[in-house]
Every structure is written in C-alpha cells, then in structure tokens.
Write a protein that holds these residues in place. Structure first.
Motif, PDB file in Angstrom:
ATOM      1  N   LYS A  83       0.830  -1.216   0.000  1.00 40.00           N
ATOM      2  CA  LYS A  83       0.000   0.000   0.000  1.00 40.00           C
ATOM      3  C   LYS A  83       0.859   1.258   0.000  1.00 40.00           C
ATOM      4  O   LYS A  83       0.545   2.246  -0.657  1.00 40.00           O
ATOM      5  N   ASN A  84       1.961   1.200   0.727  1.00 38.50           N
ATOM      6  CA  ASN A  84       2.837   2.375   0.841  1.00 38.50           C
ATOM      7  C   ASN A  84       3.936   2.400  -0.209  1.00 38.50           C
ATOM      8  O   ASN A  84       4.859   3.215  -0.118  1.00 38.50           O
ATOM      9  N   ALA A  85       3.846   1.505  -1.194  1.00 42.12           N
ATOM     10  CA  ALA A  85       4.782   1.477  -2.318  1.00 42.12           C
ATOM     11  C   ALA A  85       6.232   1.304  -1.875  1.00 42.12           C
ATOM     12  O   ALA A  85       7.147   1.922  -2.429  1.00 42.12           O
ATOM     13  N   VAL A  86       6.451   0.462  -0.864  1.00 41.68           N
ATOM     14  CA  VAL A  86       7.810   0.143  -0.442  1.00 41.68           C
ATOM     15  C   VAL A  86       8.473  -0.708  -1.528  1.00 41.68           C
ATOM     16  O   VAL A  86       7.881  -1.695  -1.979  1.00 41.68           O
ATOM     17  N   PRO A  87       9.671  -0.366  -1.989  1.00 40.71           N
ATOM     18  CA  PRO A  87      10.329  -1.150  -3.048  1.00 40.71           C
ATOM     19  C   PRO A  87      10.487  -2.608  -2.652  1.00 40.71           C
ATOM     20  O   PRO A  87      10.805  -2.930  -1.499  1.00 40.71           O
ATOM     21  N   GLN A  88      10.276  -3.498  -3.604  1.00 39.11           N
ATOM     22  CA  GLN A  88      10.322  -4.933  -3.349  1.00 39.11           C
ATOM     23  C   GLN A  88      11.664  -5.369  -2.779  1.00 39.11           C
ATOM     24  O   GLN A  88      11.737  -6.274  -1.942  1.00 39.11           O
ATOM     25  N   GLN A  89      12.746  -4.726  -3.224  1.00 40.97           N
ATOM     26  CA  GLN A  89      14.076  -5.140  -2.766  1.00 40.97           C
ATOM     27  C   GLN A  89      14.307  -4.846  -1.282  1.00 40.97           C
ATOM     28  O   GLN A  89      15.261  -5.353  -0.688  1.00 40.97           O
ATOM     29  N   MET A  90      13.432  -4.069  -0.668  1.00 42.06           N
ATOM     30  CA  MET A  90      13.564  -3.775   0.748  1.00 42.06           C
ATOM     31  C   MET A  90      12.828  -4.794   1.611  1.00 42.06           C
ATOM     32  O   MET A  90      12.924  -4.747   2.833  1.00 42.06           O
ATOM     33  N   LEU A  91      12.113  -5.721   0.991  1.00 42.52           N
ATOM     34  CA  LEU A  91      11.298  -6.679   1.723  1.00 42.52           C
ATOM     35  C   LEU A  91      11.842  -8.095   1.557  1.00 42.52           C
ATOM     36  O   LEU A  91      12.531  -8.396   0.591  1.00 42.52           O
ATOM     37  N   VAL A  92      11.503  -8.956   2.518  1.00 43.24           N
ATOM     38  CA  VAL A  92      11.784 -10.384   2.394  1.00 43.24           C
ATOM     39  C   VAL A  92      10.434 -11.099   2.447  1.00 43.24           C
ATOM     40  O   VAL A  92       9.945 -11.448   3.523  1.00 43.24           O
ATOM     41  N   PRO A  93       9.808 -11.303   1.283  1.00 49.50           N
ATOM     42  CA  PRO A  93       8.522 -12.011   1.280  1.00 49.50           C
ATOM     43  C   PRO A  93       8.681 -13.428   1.801  1.00 49.50           C
ATOM     44  O   PRO A  93       9.739 -14.038   1.675  1.00 49.50           O
ATOM     45  N   HIS A  94       7.623 -13.959   2.382  1.00 46.73           N
ATOM     46  CA  HIS A  94       7.664 -15.343   2.889  1.00 46.73           C
ATOM     47  C   HIS A  94       8.042 -16.311   1.765  1.00 46.73           C
ATOM     48  O   HIS A  94       8.740 -17.290   2.006  1.00 46.73           O
ATOM     49  N   ALA A  95       7.608 -15.986   0.547  1.00 54.31           N
ATOM     50  CA  ALA A  95       7.888 -16.871  -0.581  1.00 54.31           C
ATOM     51  C   ALA A  95       9.379 -16.993  -0.870  1.00 54.31           C
ATOM     52  O   ALA A  95       9.847 -17.985  -1.427  1.00 54.31           O
ATOM     53  N   ALA A  96      10.159 -15.960  -0.507  1.00 59.16           N
ATOM     54  CA  ALA A  96      11.599 -15.963  -0.812  1.00 59.16           C
ATOM     55  C   ALA A  96      12.458 -16.372   0.375  1.00 59.16           C
ATOM     56  O   ALA A  96      13.665 -16.519   0.239  1.00 59.16           O
ATOM     57  N   ALA A  97      11.830 -16.589   1.511  1.00 63.41           N
ATOM     58  CA  ALA A  97      12.606 -16.819   2.744  1.00 63.41           C
ATOM     59  C   ALA A  97      13.456 -18.097   2.668  1.00 63.41           C
ATOM     60  O   ALA A  97      14.601 -18.103   3.107  1.00 63.41           O
ATOM     61  N   LEU A  98      12.908 -19.171   2.145  1.00 64.00           N
ATOM     62  CA  LEU A  98      13.650 -20.439   2.100  1.00 64.00           C
ATOM     63  C   LEU A  98      14.891 -20.313   1.229  1.00 64.00           C
ATOM     64  O   LEU A  98      15.966 -20.790   1.597  1.00 64.00           O
ATOM     65  N   THR A  99      14.755 -19.640   0.077  1.00 64.16           N
ATOM     66  CA  THR A  99      15.902 -19.452  -0.814  1.00 64.16           C
ATOM     67  C   THR A  99      16.983 -18.633  -0.140  1.00 64.16           C
ATOM     68  O   THR A  99      18.184 -18.953  -0.199  1.00 64.16           O
ATOM     69  N   LEU A 100      16.586 -17.558   0.534  1.00 68.72           N
ATOM     70  CA  LEU A 100      17.556 -16.703   1.204  1.00 68.72           C
ATOM     71  C   LEU A 100      18.222 -17.433   2.353  1.00 68.72           C
ATOM     72  O   LEU A 100      19.427 -17.290   2.595  1.00 68.72           O
ATOM     73  N   ALA A 101      17.441 -18.241   3.092  1.00 69.90           N
ATOM     74  CA  ALA A 101      18.010 -18.989   4.221  1.00 69.90           C
ATOM     75  C   ALA A 101      19.039 -20.008   3.723  1.00 69.90           C
ATOM     76  O   ALA A 101      20.090 -20.206   4.331  1.00 69.90           O
ATOM     77  N   SER A 102      18.753 -20.657   2.590  1.00 74.66           N
ATOM     78  CA  SER A 102      19.679 -21.640   2.025  1.00 74.66           C
ATOM     79  C   SER A 102      20.973 -20.958   1.589  1.00 74.66           C
ATOM     80  O   SER A 102      22.077 -21.478   1.793  1.00 74.66           O
ATOM     81  N   ALA A 103      20.843 -19.777   0.995  1.00 73.65           N
ATOM     82  CA  ALA A 103      22.023 -19.045   0.553  1.00 73.65           C
ATOM     83  C   ALA A 103      22.881 -18.631   1.744  1.00 73.65           C
ATOM     84  O   ALA A 103      24.116 -18.654   1.692  1.00 73.65           O
ATOM     85  N   ALA A 104      22.226 -18.256   2.841  1.00 79.96           N
ATOM     86  CA  ALA A 104      22.973 -17.854   4.034  1.00 79.96           C
ATOM     87  C   ALA A 104      23.703 -19.025   4.651  1.00 79.96           C
ATOM     88  O   ALA A 104      24.784 -18.882   5.202  1.00 79.96           O
TER      89      ALA A 104
END
Length: 331
Positions: free
Chosen positions: A310-331
């Motif tokens: 709603k507040n037009a926050v850029p996507q790159q500033m967020l960690v959607p639940h859908a991307a969490a597993l990929t990011l956790a694996s990379a970490a």
C-alpha cells in the motif's frame, strides 16, 4: 479494535458528555520527515488528559503543558507550526528540517462529534468541514478519493475507512487479521459460505457474509483501495475469487498456503486465462518473513506485507515469505 483516531473521537465525545472542555489537534501539513501522517489526531482534556498522537511525544508535551498552565483559552480554531527553525526542530524531536503544521480546535456540542461517530458506526466515510473563522462544523458524505485540505478558509478532514479488505474464510487466522485491519482503518468483510466456520465468528465493526467468495468479489467492484486475502486452503472457495481479484484494480491479492500448494494454485489459475502480469500480482505464500508460526504472528506478517505494498515500499527492501527459504539456504 478501534483505530487510534477513532479512539480519539470517542474519548472527546465522552469528555464532552461529562461536561469537560477539550480540544482536538489535527496534523494538517508536514515538511520533511514526520513521525505521524497528515490527518493524525490528538485530543487534550482541560485536566491535562490526552489521547492520540501527532508526533513522537515532544510536541504532545508542549501542547499538554499549555493546557495545564493556561487551560483551554481558545474559542476558535487556530493553526500553529512546530519545527520551523533548526533549534525548534531539535527541541521538539523533529528530524533536521522537519516541520509540522497543526489545527487546534476547541470542541463543544456544536462540534457534532456524536453525530460524526454515529455515521462512522454505520460504515460511512465522512468529510468533516470546519470553518476556521467561525468554528462552524458541517458533515458530508466523502468520496474515497477525497483528500484532507484547507480550502477557502475551511478545514476538510476525512473520517472512516478509506481502504477495504475482503477475507475469504472465517477461521482463527481470519479473526486476528480482521481485528488488526479494523484497527488500521480498513473496512473489513469476512466471507465464508460454510456455516460451521461462521458460527461464533463475531468481531465488532467487521462484516460477516455467507455468499460465495467469487460472487462477493465481483459485487465489490474492487478498486485501487481494495485488498483480497484467501485463507481457506480450499480451491473451491479460493480460486475463482482470486481469479476475479487478480483481474481487478485491487492493490493487493494474496493466498495462504505452502510453496508447493502455491505452485499448484498458480497452475490452476493459468487455466482461467489469466495473463502472466495478472498472475504475477498474486502474493503467495503470503506475508513478509518474520518466522511466524501462530495465527497471530501470521496475521502480523500478512498485514505487514499489505502495508508495504500500500505504501509502495520497493520490493528489494522486503523479504517475502515466498523468498525466505531461498535466502536462508544461501545464508
């Protein structure tokens, strides 16, 4: 759960009914960074009690001190500013260069606060007009596209839910999400044709309907201030409603479910001739990743993502639940 600004109005009505004087403070303009948005309100009783907020606290302290030291002296609305100079901005805790302009209105029975509350209780979006030179108040039905403003010596403020949320499913998660959204000034409708789920579901200010979800979405005529969240896990209830929502102007469309179920849902939705652009608008798995497990935590996650969109926050500033597993694996 009432929103902060609705709580302010209800408290003002109680003070006036008890014979106490009070004043309503409204943020009407900001420059630079500001802790509270335009339209935020604060009320101060003659005995120094306060409800609401217009800043991080220091401006409130100054306003309260004025009332405690001098009482409520003004008889007509006044416009005041804080933070014009760097020294004043520092004194009142405003960011460097920040300035906030406030309208201070002494309230009375002529302020029509009880009438305003009655109309809000009926789900109406109301424009309250205050003539600054006389203090006269009028109430008009408002359009969702209306904005707060001062025009020709009249302060126009907006009251009531300007955003709509349609929740499909009346389960435990829906209760938390509906309660949070209602407290954030959404007009919330929960839809579930299953009687066993509707039984006992009751939240003040939240509508509960038993229509088929896709029929409701079509009848709602979703606009850019509307959101749809599907929480049933049942394709028979969710899919057609999501299809209609994704073809609409709704700013947010999301659905609960695992990554595997979300992938299956997207394959099913492709059969409804949705374009790739429309399908890409679906948020699922829903929410921002916060490690949520309980219904309350998941509701916060969903509301956080909705708010960011709603507040037009850029996507790159967020960690959607859908991307969490990929990011956790990379970490």
């Amino acid at each position: 759960m009432d929103s902060i600004d609705l709580d302010v109005l209800k408290t003002c009505a109680a003070w006036l009914a008890g014979g106490q004087r009070c004043q309503l403070v409204t943020v009407i303009k900001t420059w630079g960074s500001s802790p509270r948005p335009v339209g935020a309100t604060l009320a101060i009783c003659e005995d120094g009690q306060v409800v609401g907020s217009v800043s991080g606290g220091c401006i409130e302290d100054d306003l309260i001190a004025r009332v405690r030291d001098n009482g409520i002296e003004i008889t007509l609305p006044e416009i005041i500013s804080y933070g014009i100079s760097a020294d004043e901005a520092h004194r009142f805790g405003l960011p460097c260069g920040g300035t906030i302009e406030l309208a201070i209105e002494p309230l009375s029975i002529e302020s029509r606060i009880p009438e305003l509350l009655a109309r809000l209780d009926g789900g109406e979006l109301v424009e309250r007009r205050v003539h600054l030179a006389s203090g006269a108040v009028s109430l008009e039905q408002a359009q969702a596209s209306a904005i707060q403003r001062i025009e020709d010596g009249v302060l126009h403020t907006l009251h009531g839910p300007r955003w709509r949320l349609y929740i499909i499913g009346a389960g435990p998660l829906s209760r938390f999400l509906a309660t949070i959204a209602a407290g954030m000034d959404y007009r919330v409708t929960v839809c579930d044709p299953r009687e066993e789920y509707r039984s006992g579901f009751s939240i003040p200010g939240v509508s509960l309907v038993h229509a088929m979800p896709d029929d409701l979405v079509i009848e709602a005529r979703l606009d850019a201030r509307s959101a749809v969240v599907a929480l049933t896990h049942d394709p028979k209830l969710d899919d057609l409603a999501l299809m209609e929502a994704l073809k609409s102007d709704a700013f947010y469309v999301g659905a609960i479910g695992s990554r595997a179920n979300n992938a299956k849902r997207r394959e099913r939705l492709k059969l409804f001739d949705l374009t790739e652009a429309e399908l890409a608008r679906l948020h699922g798995p829903i929410g921002i990743y916060i490690g949520s497990k309980t219904p309350a935590e998941i509701a916060i996650s969903i509301m956080a993502e909705m708010t960011a969109v709603k507040n037009a926050v850029p996507q790159q500033m967020l960690v959607p639940h859908a991307a969490a597993l990929t990011l956790a694996s990379a970490a």
